[in-house]
Design an enzyme around this catalytic site. Structure first.
Site, short mmCIF file in Angstrom:
data_model
loop_
_atom_site.label_atom_id
_atom_site.label_comp_id
_atom_site.label_asym_id
_atom_site.label_seq_id
_atom_site.Cartn_x
_atom_site.Cartn_y
_atom_site.Cartn_z
N PHE A 12 44.09 39.67 29.81
CA PHE A 12 45.42 38.97 30.20
C PHE A 12 44.77 37.37 30.47
CE2 PHE A 12 47.60 36.96 34.29
CZ PHE A 12 48.57 36.42 33.48
N ASP A 57 29.97 45.85 25.57
CA ASP A 57 30.05 46.09 27.09
C ASP A 57 28.96 45.12 27.77
OD1 ASP A 57 29.77 46.83 29.75
OD2 ASP A 57 29.62 48.94 29.12
N VAL A 58 29.36 43.92 28.40
CA VAL A 58 28.54 42.92 28.95
C VAL A 58 27.50 43.44 29.89
CG1 VAL A 58 30.12 41.15 28.15
CG2 VAL A 58 30.21 42.16 30.50
N LYS A 92 29.73 47.07 38.15
CA LYS A 92 28.49 46.72 37.30
C LYS A 92 28.87 45.60 36.39
CE LYS A 92 26.85 50.25 34.74
NZ LYS A 92 26.60 51.38 33.88
N LYS A 106 21.31 30.61 30.13
CA LYS A 106 20.00 29.80 30.22
C LYS A 106 19.29 29.90 28.82
CE LYS A 106 15.90 30.76 32.96
NZ LYS A 106 15.32 32.11 32.17
N TYR A 146 35.35 45.69 43.99
CA TYR A 146 35.45 44.54 43.32
C TYR A 146 35.28 43.22 44.18
CZ TYR A 146 38.76 41.01 41.18
OH TYR A 146 39.36 39.92 40.41
N LYS A 150 32.23 40.65 43.17
CA LYS A 150 32.47 39.09 43.01
C LYS A 150 31.78 38.39 43.79
CE LYS A 150 35.57 39.61 39.67
NZ LYS A 150 35.49 38.81 38.27
N THR A 176 47.65 35.72 39.68
CA THR A 176 48.22 35.10 38.64
C THR A 176 49.05 36.05 37.64
OG1 THR A 176 46.38 33.35 38.62
CG2 THR A 176 47.37 33.65 36.71
N ARG A 187 49.69 46.15 39.69
CA ARG A 187 49.88 44.95 40.26
C ARG A 187 51.38 44.81 40.58
NH1 ARG A 187 45.22 40.65 38.65
NH2 ARG A 187 45.76 41.73 36.56
N1 UDP Z 1 52.73 46.03 46.06
C1 UDP Z 1 54.03 46.68 46.35
N2 UDP Z 1 54.59 47.51 45.27
C2 UDP Z 1 53.99 47.94 44.08
C3 UDP Z 1 52.58 47.20 44.16
C4 UDP Z 1 52.31 46.20 44.81
O1 UDP Z 1 54.46 46.57 47.37
O2 UDP Z 1 54.47 48.58 43.23
C5 UDP Z 1 52.13 45.14 46.99
C6 UDP Z 1 50.66 45.23 47.46
O3 UDP Z 1 50.56 46.47 48.33
C7 UDP Z 1 50.34 44.00 47.55
C8 UDP Z 1 51.03 42.94 47.07
O4 UDP Z 1 52.32 43.85 46.44
O5 UDP Z 1 50.53 43.71 49.24
C9 UDP Z 1 50.18 42.46 45.94
O6 UDP Z 1 49.78 43.39 45.17
P1 UDP Z 1 48.82 43.33 43.88
O7 UDP Z 1 48.17 44.84 43.38
O8 UDP Z 1 49.70 42.60 43.05
O9 UDP Z 1 47.83 42.44 44.01
P2 UDP Z 1 46.79 42.16 45.41
O10 UDP Z 1 47.00 40.69 45.56
O11 UDP Z 1 46.93 43.02 46.44
O12 UDP Z 1 45.35 42.27 44.81
#
Ligand code: UDP
Length: 327
Positions: A12, A57-58, A92, A106, A146, A150, A176, A187
């Site tokens: 993305f 694959d980095v 990884k 570098k 994750y 990070k 984003t 998400r």
């Molecule tokens: N969420 C939700 N329904 C969904 C997917 C996500 O209510 O189908 C909620 C999730 O639990 C979180 C928020 O939406 O509180 C944002 O989730 P996302 O996975 O987009 O990103 P996050 O900010 O948690 O990494």
């Protein structure tokens, strides 16, 4: 012509960065192992004589012939569902992958920008989150793979800066969204938009009182570009401070999509942050940057993109009911 390597190029943010650097007159080398990326995001660039793509694959040694002026490390799974499906790759790419790319920077004497995240703040105990907050992360929770990758990535990057004098930049990206998000990344925005387009109920995890602050992709890319070109080497938040509860957000989606979806409540995933809002005053001060796109405009553009997906794509089983992955 300046040459830039972009990892996660088929993803993305990576694909939008490729577009931006091509438009700025750079020679762009895209790299991706295609675990979560999709070549269709960069298919339009394959005919461009200033673009080339490496399927690599980095986490393995990274070889790029010729000189490099800039590296942007954006390869990583980036959604909670992905961390659960591919936790070891997630660790990884943030650790071994970052090490390889810092070594490459570098060797080439290139400036490198590392994609970090608001997840370094974990489930934050201060609000909004400034860059000076150290975070509240559960190392062994489902998001730990994750978050800790990070955090390690930031430490390694600072070590290369301090020890080797490497030119480094660290962006902490807050939620984003925009065209080219993966329908099945789990998400909230692709999930809700996919559900609306299939005529399914919208699934809210938990009671929906948790908050997020959503930044449109064009604003994010502008912030990243300015940070790369700046002389500031410490982490900078890039995001949109306009905060909303997931309950109110679901209502906005129903209004936007013109559907009469019901809302169903599912269990809240473990360690799901209760609130998240970037303090972007540092970005404003040093980059003269702030998010400009309001949610209505950004969501409309994003929905227009999801509407272009085929019915067959929309109906794929893997794009449905993410609550089954909840831990
Ligand atoms: N969420 C939700 N329904 C969904 C997917 C996500 O209510 O189908 C909620 C999730 O639990 C979180 C928020 O939406 O509180 C944002 O989730 P996302 O996975 O987009 O990103 P996050 O900010 O948690 O990494």
């Amino acid at each position: 012509m300046k040459r830039v390597l972009i990892t996660g190029a088929a993803g993305f943010l990576g694909s939008h960065l490729c577009d931006r650097f091509i438009n700025e007159g750079f020679y762009v080398i895209g790299m991706d192992n295609l675990i979560t990326g999709d070549l269709k995001n960069i298919a339009h660039l394959f005919k461009n004589e200033h673009f080339e793509f490496y399927h690599h694959d980095v986490t393995k040694f990274v070889h790029v012939p010729g000189n490099l002026d800039y590296i942007l490390h954006f390869a990583s799974p980036a959604s909670p569902i992905d961390y659960l499906k591919i936790p070891i790759q997630t660790l990884k790419v943030g650790s071994l992958g970052t090490h390889n790319l810092l070594g490459l920077a570098k060797a080439k004497n290139a400036r490198i920008l590392i994609a970090s995240t608001s997840e370094v703040y974990g489930d934050p105990l201060i609000h909004p989150q400034t860059e000076y907050y150290y975070g509240n992360v559960n190392t062994i929770g489902p998001r730990g793979v994750y978050d800790e990758a990070k955090r390690f990535q930031e430490s390694l990057t600072m070590a290369y800066h301090n020890f080797h004098g490497l030119e480094t930049r660290i962006v902490r990206i807050f939620n984003t969204y925009g065209p080219r998000m993966r329908l099945n990344d789990g998400r909230v925005i692709p999930a809700f938009m996919g559900q609306a387009l299939r005529g399914e109920d919208l699934t809210i995890f938990g009671d929906g009182n948790q908050t997020r602050s959503f930044c449109y992709v064009d604003d994010q890319i502008e912030g990243i570009f300015r940070l790369l070109m700046s002389d500031y080497h410490l982490p900078v938040n890039i995001g949109n401070p306009n905060e909303i509860t997931i309950n109110d957000f679901a209502k906005e989606i129903i209004q936007l999509t013109g559907t009469d979806q019901k809302i169903v409540y599912k269990p809240l995933p473990e360690n799901d942050p209760l609130q998240r809002q970037p303090d972007t005053s540092l970005a404003k001060k040093i980059l003269n940057w702030e998010a400009k796109t309001d949610r209505k405009t950004g969501l409309q553009k994003t929905f227009d993109y999801f509407k272009t997906l085929s019915a067959e794509e929309l109906q794929k089983e893997e794009h449905k009911d993410f609550s089954k992955y909840i831990y």
